[in-house]
Design an enzyme around this catalytic site. Sequence first.
Site, short mmCIF file in Angstrom:
data_model
loop_
_atom_site.label_atom_id
_atom_site.label_comp_id
_atom_site.label_asym_id
_atom_site.label_seq_id
_atom_site.Cartn_x
_atom_site.Cartn_y
_atom_site.Cartn_z
CG HIS A 1 -12.20 -6.27 6.38
ND1 HIS A 1 -11.98 -7.24 7.30
CD2 HIS A 1 -11.30 -6.47 5.40
CE1 HIS A 1 -10.98 -8.02 6.89
NE2 HIS A 1 -10.55 -7.58 5.75
CD GLU B 1 -1.55 -2.48 1.41
OE1 GLU B 1 -0.44 -2.62 1.97
OE2 GLU B 1 -2.27 -3.46 1.10
#
Lengths: 354, 349
Positions: free
Chosen positions: B151, B84
């Site tokens: 999440h 990322e």
Amino acid sequence: MASEPHHWRGTEPRRVLAPDGSLVGDPDVGLGPDDLRAMLRFMLLARRLDRECIALQRQGELTVYPGFEGQEAAQVGSAMALGPDDFVFPTFRELAAALVRGVDPVQYLAYHRGTWHGGPYDPRATRFGPICIPVATQIVHGVGYAMGLALDGVRACSLAYFGDGSTSEGDFHEAANLAGVFGAPTVLFCQNNGWAISVPTARQTAGEIWKRAEGYGFPGIRVDGNDVLAVYRETREAAARAYAGEGPTLIEALTYRVGAHSTADDPGRYRGEDEVSDARGFDPIARFRSWLLAAGHIDDDLLAGWEAEIEEQVLTIREGVIAQPPPPVEWMFDWTYADPPSALAVQRSEVLGG
Amino acid sequence: MATTVKLDAGAAGHGAEPRGKRDDDGQATYLIAIAEALWEEMERDERVYMLGEDIGAYGGAFKVTEGFLDRFGSGRVIDTPIAEETIVGMAVGSAMEGLRPVAEFQYADFMSSGFDSIATVLGRYHYRSGVPLPVVLRGPSGGYVRASSFHSVNPEPWFAYGGGIKIVAPAFPADAKGLMKSAVRDDNPVLYLEHKWIYRRIKETVPTDPDFLVPIGEAAVKREGTDVSIITSGALVHKSLEAAENLAQRGVSAEVVDLRTIVPIDEETVLNSIAKTSRALVVSESYRFVGIGAEVGATIAEKAFEHLDAPVTRLSPPNMPVPFSPTLEDAFLPQVADIERAVEELSAW
């Protein structure tokens, strides 16, 4: 003969058993017949439980579940090679390793049922860390733990599991570099299963993962991750080096994720059925079972007995999972801090009322 | 008029189901609206490209980018390794070179893995160099979908704090499309937060004009009312509208202001609403302590004091990880009944 999975190309991995179960190395890896039988039994239990977990998810009893079919040898072989004082840092796909380490599967599956709070099992008692969702972060934890062991003078090691995709994260590099610099007693255990969700290993790295160890200044090993005896031997030797103060080892275990990334995935979108059926020709359980039968360590009666026992065992686990009630709401406040601050009491009363 | 599609809860919507198509009558879900905006911008400007994890053949974690690889090729729809920090860094470098990257995070939670590159590089680049960076970072944000603490995060405060980055968080398909197109055309870094609870649930008629834009920095009154103003964003706009409808049947008139953009906040629309109702309920999915609701509430207290007939009230989750258990997640996140109760308490002043 089916073709090997795409990511196995390149350097020949170390092996004791060939994919057809024939002997290509020394089968004396330091395990007696009872241990060899236990190894197969763990693999059989793991596969049966894995399939049950997928069924439980489909039945709405688990929220999401990441299967590991095809990786039983990599997990069982490596976990059995560790001593009682060694500490495992798993990803979210190591239920087979957890079984070997004595983690209660019902407690483990609380993660996937969403009922956990404050740890479904005690990582310190089981010497098996909490399942780790943030990719590759656990590798650094493994190194940190190992440095703690070294500082405390404990003769033990840590082992962190991770996948091929994890080796793209900066955390992998930083962990490996740190381990090399400090000679940390740790094993960096990569289960290269060919796929990081939809991205094949070749799109994660252009080289071979095991070779990176050389740049960090410690040994790297490529092992056939579907050969449980070779996995056991290489992990055992890596642990022995760690105990002896000889530092870390990177193990790349070549395996294959036969199933989906998780129950929320549809691998049909990105890989062909031929590849999967070819990979089934390299099945780790069939390979080991075939050799154990040929060597006379097991017979069909024993296998039939195990099958019935495992059915019973998995049924008990299933019932245990389903029996877990949702946790009481106040638990989220009780577990956020080791010692809840007073400000949290205000928020608690706002949520709970009163 | 937007409609709500009934969906079963579970697994965050991540997965196998396709993105879908517009209805025969032209209605599009939020998911489709975002994809249309990206598609149109990639058709319009070849400097626009996408990068991220599993965005190619897989079509992205939620299938927003389904079909993009076939149309635009692997040179403009780039499946990256899992890294990322590097995705953001690559966006920075390629934007320096003149491209207009749109990076996808599988979940907005994972932006924390690129935190340094976002907060200290991307957010400060123009300040340090005078070079504009037209970078869009997309991420599915928020809870209500049983997706666990890894999440479900609302990351708005993480990146609202340091300046240099705009943050948008639309609640409706048309706004989602217009804001995405504005974000891609903006010369600043824009964090585009897609609420995953809304993706497949809300649909409405969405403009087809390729230059349909919703300006960044403008809130919208989604329901007029006179007794209490509900200032909110994302999924909570829909929960607030449902609450307002229920309250209307009990004689309480709630106005619902959808912020749409988190940075910069449209103070004028918020303050105009308070001037009208004299009561403010700030409903935010970011945490109560140091969350976006705290900032909006402070702004109202500071700048609309003379209009207020009651204390500014906040409704936000407590400061802790988002629980996985449905029972706990329901208690943790503001629900329609919580909003109704808070509005009734305010209107009683």
